[in-house]
Design a protein around this motif. Sequence first.
Motif, short mmCIF file in Angstrom:
data_model
loop_
_atom_site.label_atom_id
_atom_site.label_comp_id
_atom_site.label_asym_id
_atom_site.label_seq_id
_atom_site.Cartn_x
_atom_site.Cartn_y
_atom_site.Cartn_z
N LEU A 15 0.83 -1.22 0.00
CA LEU A 15 0.00 0.00 0.00
C LEU A 15 0.86 1.27 0.00
O LEU A 15 0.76 2.13 0.88
N ASP A 16 1.68 1.37 -1.02
CA ASP A 16 2.49 2.57 -1.19
C ASP A 16 1.62 3.66 -1.81
O ASP A 16 1.52 3.79 -3.02
N LEU A 17 1.00 4.45 -0.94
CA LEU A 17 0.07 5.50 -1.38
C LEU A 17 0.65 6.89 -1.20
O LEU A 17 -0.06 7.89 -1.44
N GLU A 18 1.90 6.98 -0.82
CA GLU A 18 2.50 8.28 -0.54
C GLU A 18 2.45 9.19 -1.77
O GLU A 18 2.84 8.80 -2.88
N GLY A 19 1.94 10.39 -1.56
CA GLY A 19 1.89 11.37 -2.63
C GLY A 19 0.69 11.27 -3.55
O GLY A 19 0.50 12.13 -4.41
N LEU A 20 -0.13 10.24 -3.39
CA LEU A 20 -1.29 10.08 -4.25
C LEU A 20 -2.47 10.90 -3.71
O LEU A 20 -2.82 10.79 -2.53
N THR A 21 -3.07 11.69 -4.58
CA THR A 21 -4.32 12.35 -4.25
C THR A 21 -5.40 11.79 -5.16
O THR A 21 -5.12 11.31 -6.26
N GLY A 22 -6.65 11.90 -4.69
CA GLY A 22 -7.74 11.22 -5.36
C GLY A 22 -8.47 12.04 -6.38
O GLY A 22 -8.02 13.09 -6.84
N VAL A 23 -9.65 11.56 -6.71
CA VAL A 23 -10.50 12.21 -7.71
C VAL A 23 -11.26 13.37 -7.06
O VAL A 23 -11.31 13.50 -5.84
N GLY A 24 -11.84 14.19 -7.93
CA GLY A 24 -12.69 15.26 -7.43
C GLY A 24 -12.09 16.65 -7.62
O GLY A 24 -10.90 16.81 -7.90
N TYR A 25 -12.96 17.65 -7.44
CA TYR A 25 -12.55 19.04 -7.64
C TYR A 25 -11.49 19.46 -6.62
O TYR A 25 -10.56 20.20 -6.93
N ASP A 26 -11.66 19.00 -5.38
CA ASP A 26 -10.71 19.30 -4.31
C ASP A 26 -10.18 17.98 -3.77
O ASP A 26 -10.64 17.48 -2.73
N GLY A 36 -10.07 -6.75 8.79
CA GLY A 36 -9.51 -8.10 8.81
C GLY A 36 -8.39 -8.26 7.81
O GLY A 36 -7.44 -7.47 7.79
N PRO A 37 -8.48 -9.24 6.91
CA PRO A 37 -7.38 -9.53 5.99
C PRO A 37 -7.40 -8.67 4.73
O PRO A 37 -6.59 -8.88 3.83
N LEU A 38 -8.33 -7.71 4.65
CA LEU A 38 -8.51 -6.94 3.42
C LEU A 38 -8.40 -5.44 3.67
O LEU A 38 -8.63 -4.96 4.78
N CYS A 39 -8.05 -4.74 2.61
CA CYS A 39 -8.06 -3.27 2.62
C CYS A 39 -8.80 -2.77 1.38
O CYS A 39 -8.71 -3.38 0.31
N ALA A 40 -9.49 -1.67 1.54
CA ALA A 40 -10.04 -0.95 0.40
C ALA A 40 -9.29 0.37 0.28
O ALA A 40 -9.06 1.05 1.28
N VAL A 41 -8.89 0.71 -0.92
CA VAL A 41 -8.16 1.95 -1.16
C VAL A 41 -9.18 3.01 -1.59
O VAL A 41 -9.93 2.81 -2.55
N VAL A 42 -9.21 4.12 -0.85
CA VAL A 42 -10.29 5.10 -1.01
C VAL A 42 -9.71 6.51 -0.93
O VAL A 42 -8.56 6.73 -0.57
N SER A 43 -10.57 7.49 -1.25
CA SER A 43 -10.30 8.88 -0.93
C SER A 43 -11.64 9.55 -0.64
O SER A 43 -12.70 9.12 -1.13
N ASP A 44 -11.60 10.58 0.19
CA ASP A 44 -12.81 11.32 0.54
C ASP A 44 -13.25 12.19 -0.64
O ASP A 44 -12.42 12.78 -1.34
N ILE A 45 -14.55 12.28 -0.84
CA ILE A 45 -15.10 13.13 -1.90
C ILE A 45 -16.26 13.93 -1.33
O ILE A 45 -16.93 13.51 -0.39
N SER A 46 -16.48 15.09 -1.94
CA SER A 46 -17.56 15.96 -1.48
C SER A 46 -18.53 16.29 -2.59
O SER A 46 -19.43 17.11 -2.40
N GLU A 47 -18.35 15.66 -3.77
CA GLU A 47 -19.28 15.91 -4.88
C GLU A 47 -19.46 14.64 -5.69
O GLU A 47 -18.70 13.67 -5.53
N GLU A 48 -20.45 14.66 -6.57
CA GLU A 48 -20.65 13.53 -7.47
C GLU A 48 -19.50 13.49 -8.47
O GLU A 48 -19.14 14.50 -9.06
N ILE A 49 -18.92 12.32 -8.63
CA ILE A 49 -17.78 12.17 -9.51
C ILE A 49 -18.24 11.75 -10.90
O ILE A 49 -18.96 10.77 -11.07
N ARG A 50 -17.82 12.53 -11.88
CA ARG A 50 -18.15 12.24 -13.28
C ARG A 50 -16.87 11.87 -14.03
O ARG A 50 -15.77 12.24 -13.60
N PRO A 51 -17.00 11.16 -15.15
CA PRO A 51 -15.81 10.67 -15.87
C PRO A 51 -15.09 11.76 -16.66
O PRO A 51 -15.05 11.75 -17.89
#
Length: 238
Positions: A15-26, A36-51
């Motif tokens: 899980l080398d996530l250093e420096g990664l920022t996610g989707v979205g306007y901000d 448990g034995p699993l992880c989900a990789v996520v980022s916080d969002i404050s708006e509906e994400i469009r492609p």
Amino acid sequence: MALYVYAITAHSHPLDLEGLTGVGYDPSPVRAVTSGPLCAVVSDISEEIRPKRRDLLTHQEVQERLMRDGPVLPLQFGYTAADDSSVEEVLRRDADGYLDTLERLAGCAEYHLRASQDEEVLLRQILWESPEARELNERIRAGDQDPQLPLALGQLVSAQVQDRQEALASGLVEALLPFAREHSLRPASGSDFLNVSLLIPDDRKDEFLTAQSNMAREIDGGVECRLSGPLPPYSFVQ
């Protein structure tokens, strides 16, 4: 705050996530939610994400960063969850299935092959190799006014195109299957007659790429092969 979910990994993933920022306007930092034995990789969002282009590239960048360090279950663009608790519940509920899939995909990457064929080259082949098509074409060119001739020629050529391209697609896939752990055929679109994804073990990658390159170089008939990869194994996440 809602979450955008990129992928699922084993808890043992670096899980080398250093420096990664996610989707979205901000965009927020990319992080992991563990259950448990699993992880989900996520980022916080404050708006509906469009492609949008930026967000599509960000989604793919996260997948590729994860993929280089271990097996990953990539989610298609646009998957969201209400909060961390919702994600944790999904991971708990379906843990066995996710772990089985991670094991199945370990040490593999997806390669995507599309193939198309120059219509004029194919038509010339049919007219040269099919006596019936050649005769119909010659009668039309000689001025025969029978109104059924163009229809008959069109139907014959259409059937020949389908038969030839189905046989060609089957031959291309069969030539590459020995290198693949799994494959997934999809309906071709546009001018393509082949659209296939192959799950290639890392230790067969060089053999596969060499075979595909040789095949693309040697095949005739105006065929163009377009290979993409290595890619996150989207087509093989069930």
